[in-house]
Design a protein around this motif. Structure first.
Motif, mmCIF file in Angstrom:
data_model
loop_
_atom_site.group_PDB
_atom_site.id
_atom_site.type_symbol
_atom_site.label_atom_id
_atom_site.label_comp_id
_atom_site.label_asym_id
_atom_site.label_seq_id
_atom_site.Cartn_x
_atom_site.Cartn_y
_atom_site.Cartn_z
ATOM 1 N N LEU B 86 0.806 -1.229 0.000
ATOM 2 C CA LEU B 86 0.000 0.000 0.000
ATOM 3 C C LEU B 86 0.844 1.287 0.000
ATOM 4 C CD1 LEU B 86 -3.007 0.388 -0.266
ATOM 5 C CD2 LEU B 86 -3.192 0.475 2.212
ATOM 6 N N PRO B 87 1.906 1.373 0.821
ATOM 7 C CA PRO B 87 2.725 2.603 0.776
ATOM 8 C C PRO B 87 3.426 2.812 -0.570
ATOM 9 C CG PRO B 87 3.152 1.360 2.793
ATOM 10 C CD PRO B 87 2.346 0.466 1.888
ATOM 11 N N PHE B 88 3.471 1.777 -1.413
ATOM 12 C CA PHE B 88 4.137 1.876 -2.718
ATOM 13 C C PHE B 88 3.121 1.923 -3.875
ATOM 14 C CE2 PHE B 88 6.997 -0.027 0.277
ATOM 15 C CZ PHE B 88 8.205 0.607 0.043
ATOM 16 N N PHE B 89 1.866 2.139 -3.511
ATOM 17 C CA PHE B 89 0.787 2.173 -4.496
ATOM 18 C C PHE B 89 0.621 3.624 -4.953
ATOM 19 C CE2 PHE B 89 -4.020 1.848 -5.154
ATOM 20 C CZ PHE B 89 -3.912 1.137 -6.347
ATOM 21 N N GLN B 90 1.147 3.940 -6.114
ATOM 22 C CA GLN B 90 1.208 5.340 -6.556
ATOM 23 C C GLN B 90 -0.139 6.058 -6.568
ATOM 24 O OE1 GLN B 90 3.710 6.403 -9.971
ATOM 25 N NE2 GLN B 90 4.639 4.385 -9.807
ATOM 26 N N PRO B 91 -1.244 5.431 -6.977
ATOM 27 C CA PRO B 91 -2.519 6.157 -6.988
ATOM 28 C C PRO B 91 -2.912 6.720 -5.618
ATOM 29 C CG PRO B 91 -2.713 4.167 -8.293
ATOM 30 C CD PRO B 91 -1.373 4.103 -7.601
ATOM 31 N N ALA B 92 -2.401 6.151 -4.547
ATOM 32 C CA ALA B 92 -2.748 6.660 -3.216
ATOM 33 C C ALA B 92 -2.202 8.069 -2.993
ATOM 34 C CB ALA B 92 -2.223 5.710 -2.140
ATOM 35 N N TYR B 93 -1.176 8.449 -3.774
ATOM 36 C CA TYR B 93 -0.566 9.763 -3.619
ATOM 37 C C TYR B 93 -1.105 10.770 -4.632
ATOM 38 C CZ TYR B 93 2.779 7.085 -0.863
ATOM 39 O OH TYR B 93 3.342 6.278 0.076
ATOM 40 N N ASP B 94 -2.117 10.353 -5.389
ATOM 41 C CA ASP B 94 -2.561 11.147 -6.530
ATOM 42 C C ASP B 94 -4.032 11.528 -6.373
ATOM 43 O OD1 ASP B 94 -3.501 11.852 -9.186
ATOM 44 O OD2 ASP B 94 -1.612 11.024 -9.914
ATOM 45 N N SER B 95 -4.302 12.835 -6.428
ATOM 46 C CA SER B 95 -5.661 13.309 -6.143
ATOM 47 C C SER B 95 -6.665 12.949 -7.250
ATOM 48 C CB SER B 95 -5.646 14.821 -5.928
ATOM 49 O OG SER B 95 -5.156 15.436 -7.101
ATOM 50 N N ARG B 96 -6.196 12.377 -8.347
ATOM 51 C CA ARG B 96 -7.139 11.960 -9.400
ATOM 52 C C ARG B 96 -7.828 10.640 -9.057
ATOM 53 N NH1 ARG B 96 -2.965 12.525 -14.300
ATOM 54 N NH2 ARG B 96 -1.680 11.638 -12.644
ATOM 55 N N PHE B 97 -7.401 10.049 -7.930
ATOM 56 C CA PHE B 97 -8.005 8.772 -7.524
ATOM 57 C C PHE B 97 -8.779 8.938 -6.227
ATOM 58 C CE2 PHE B 97 -4.463 7.468 -10.186
ATOM 59 C CZ PHE B 97 -5.014 6.455 -10.952
ATOM 60 N N LYS B 98 -9.802 8.113 -6.121
ATOM 61 C CA LYS B 98 -10.534 8.020 -4.857
ATOM 62 C C LYS B 98 -10.368 6.586 -4.350
ATOM 63 C CE LYS B 98 -15.062 8.456 -2.795
ATOM 64 N NZ LYS B 98 -16.502 8.493 -2.976
ATOM 65 N N LEU B 99 -9.859 6.436 -3.142
ATOM 66 C CA LEU B 99 -9.631 5.098 -2.593
ATOM 67 C C LEU B 99 -10.635 4.802 -1.480
ATOM 68 C CD1 LEU B 99 -6.772 5.321 -3.987
ATOM 69 C CD2 LEU B 99 -5.888 4.138 -1.983
ATOM 70 N N ASN B 100 -11.389 3.731 -1.658
ATOM 71 C CA ASN B 100 -12.241 3.246 -0.575
ATOM 72 C C ASN B 100 -11.615 1.962 -0.062
ATOM 73 O OD1 ASN B 100 -14.369 5.207 -0.813
ATOM 74 N ND2 ASN B 100 -14.912 4.188 -2.729
#
Ligand SMILES: [Zn+2]
Ligand SMILES: [Zn+2]
Lengths: 129, 295
Positions: B86-100
């Motif tokens: 998870l800490p290496f999952f790039q979309p988590a750092y990107d505001s174009r994604f929504k993570l549930n």
């Protein structure tokens, strides 16, 4: 105890630089497909880094003109240093090792089935100058 | 019927095992992704999720239209091999994604606290507060419905607990993700349930199209691993067959199982179950494989 490495006349140690040993040793992994149909000779196809489409019609780099093959059936592409096969929503499916796949990264000894054609994927190291 | 695809990004259990002897089945730990109707349903965030992140970043560059791309992540539990990527999952750092993020409340630790714990500066240089994606943690797993996709869950027998998820798509296409579960404590050797948890699991997986299941140990290995929270291979096959599962996917491979060991095991069970009437297709999960989800 005698240290055999220091015996006079030992030929195992050569005064030669590492770079000269490595010169001319640049190798690259090359991938091939062996295409096999019952009662027919194997055809070998060397993969490059461009996409290869397999299908029934003559516009395909690999043409398999048989009834249960779709016009554009599967695609093999090079990505992230690997070859990937993808089913192009064909009617009868693309199988790797007997499993119907949508996509699959290929490894040596994988067997692709498209209709009644078996395609064997393998790799070889080749020297490059 | 809309296309639905499951991609295996990591199939290894316990710890990542890179190297030549594991390159065919892959060394990354637990992570699969269901892509359906432009939405993503990700199960577990082991080291395999890093590769998925790379693909999603390529995708967002080409397809972002101002609407956040929704990623729904379901965590079976918070053992390292299921959250470490998870800490290496790039979309988590990107505001174009929504993570549930969906997961069961751990007995003594909040899910959110556990996830931020592994981003504590002692372990990882970037704090959780720098995750720019819109991030929501859900611990209520009751009757989840995401754009008509229904997801239910059940508890499993695993040290510290774990959760299995059942996903129901259109036309009643179903699949169950059920890893890190010791069925040997819940079933008799003939595949019949011997306690309530076993009966619940049996009902949960009954007649599903795909069951992605823990098959970490050979029968011989299991004898030395009782209580470790994983299932022996013969038993998962018997239980799945008895429950009318159509396709069984063996997952969470043991770190000691090299490609050749997995190859031999897969041939043995494939032959056995595909020759029965009715047949059950047996698939051994491997990294980089995407299968279409059909009923
Ligand atoms: Zn695990
Ligand atoms: Zn676990």
């Amino acid at each position: 105890m005698t240290d055999v490495n220091h015996l006079e006349g030992d030929v195992r140690t050569l005064a030669i630089s590492r770079s000269s040993v490595m010169r001319g040793m640049k190798k690259r992994r090359v991938s091939f497909l062996d295409i096999k149909r019952v009662n027919e000779q194997v055809q070998t196809y060397k993969l490059q880094e461009t996409d290869v489409i397999i299908g029934r019609t003559s516009d395909n780099p690999i043409q398999l003109s048989f009834p249960n093959i779709s016009r554009h059936h599967s695609k093999i592409s090079f990505s992230n240093d690997s070859y990937l096969i993808e089913d192009l929503e064909s009617t009868n499916g693309t199988f790797v090792n007997g499993i119907s796949i949508a996509k699959c990264v290929l490894h040596p000894n994988d067997v692709i089935e498209i209709g009644e054609t078996h395609i064997f994927y393998y790799e070889r190291e080749e020297l490059i100058s | 019927m809309k296309n639905a695809f499951i991609t295996f990004w990591g199939c290894r259990g316990s710890i990542a095992t890179p190297g030549r002897s594991t390159e065919r089945y892959g060394g990354n730990t637990s992570c699969i992704c269901l892509k359906y109707d432009n939405a993503y349903y990700i199960f577990d965030a082991g080291t395999g999720i890093r590769g998925l992140g790379v693909e999603l970043m390529d995708f967002v560059e080409d397809h972002y239209d101002g609407e956040p791309i929704e990623l729904n992540i379901f965590l079976s539990h918070t053992h390292w091999d299921h959250i470490q990527g998870l800490p290496f999952f790039q979309p988590a750092y990107d505001s174009r994604f929504k993570l549930n993020i969906y997961g069961s409340e751990n007995q003594d630790e909040m899910l959110e606290k556990t996830l931020s714990g592994q981003m504590n500066s002692v372990y990882f240089p970037v704090p959780m507060s720098q995750l720019n994606a819109d991030l929501n943690v859900h611990v209520d797993l009751h009757a989840i419905d995401i754009h008509g996709v229904k997801i239910s869950s059940t508890d499993q027998d695993h040290p510290g607990g774990s959760t299995a998820f059942k996903t129901i798509l259109d036309k009643d296409r179903t699949f169950v993700y059920a890893t890190d579960n010791e069925l040997d404590l819940q079933f008799n050797s003939d595949g019949t349930p011997k306690n309530k948890m076993g009966q619940r699991y049996f009902n949960f997986i009954s007649a599903v199209d795909y069951l992605i299941a823990d098959g970490q140990y050979t029968d011989e290995e299991y004898l030395d691993k009782v209580g470790w929270g994983h299932t022996s291979l013969s038993l998962i096959h018997k239980v799945a067959y008895a429950a009318g599962v159509k396709n069984l996917v063996i997952y969470h491979h043991d770190p000691m199982h090299t490609d050749s060991i997995l190859e031999d095991l897969s041939h043995k069970y494939m032959q056995q179950y595909e020759s029965l009437t009715p047949a059950m297709q047996v698939i051994w999960a491997r990294e980089g494989l995407t299968i279409p989800l059909r009923s």
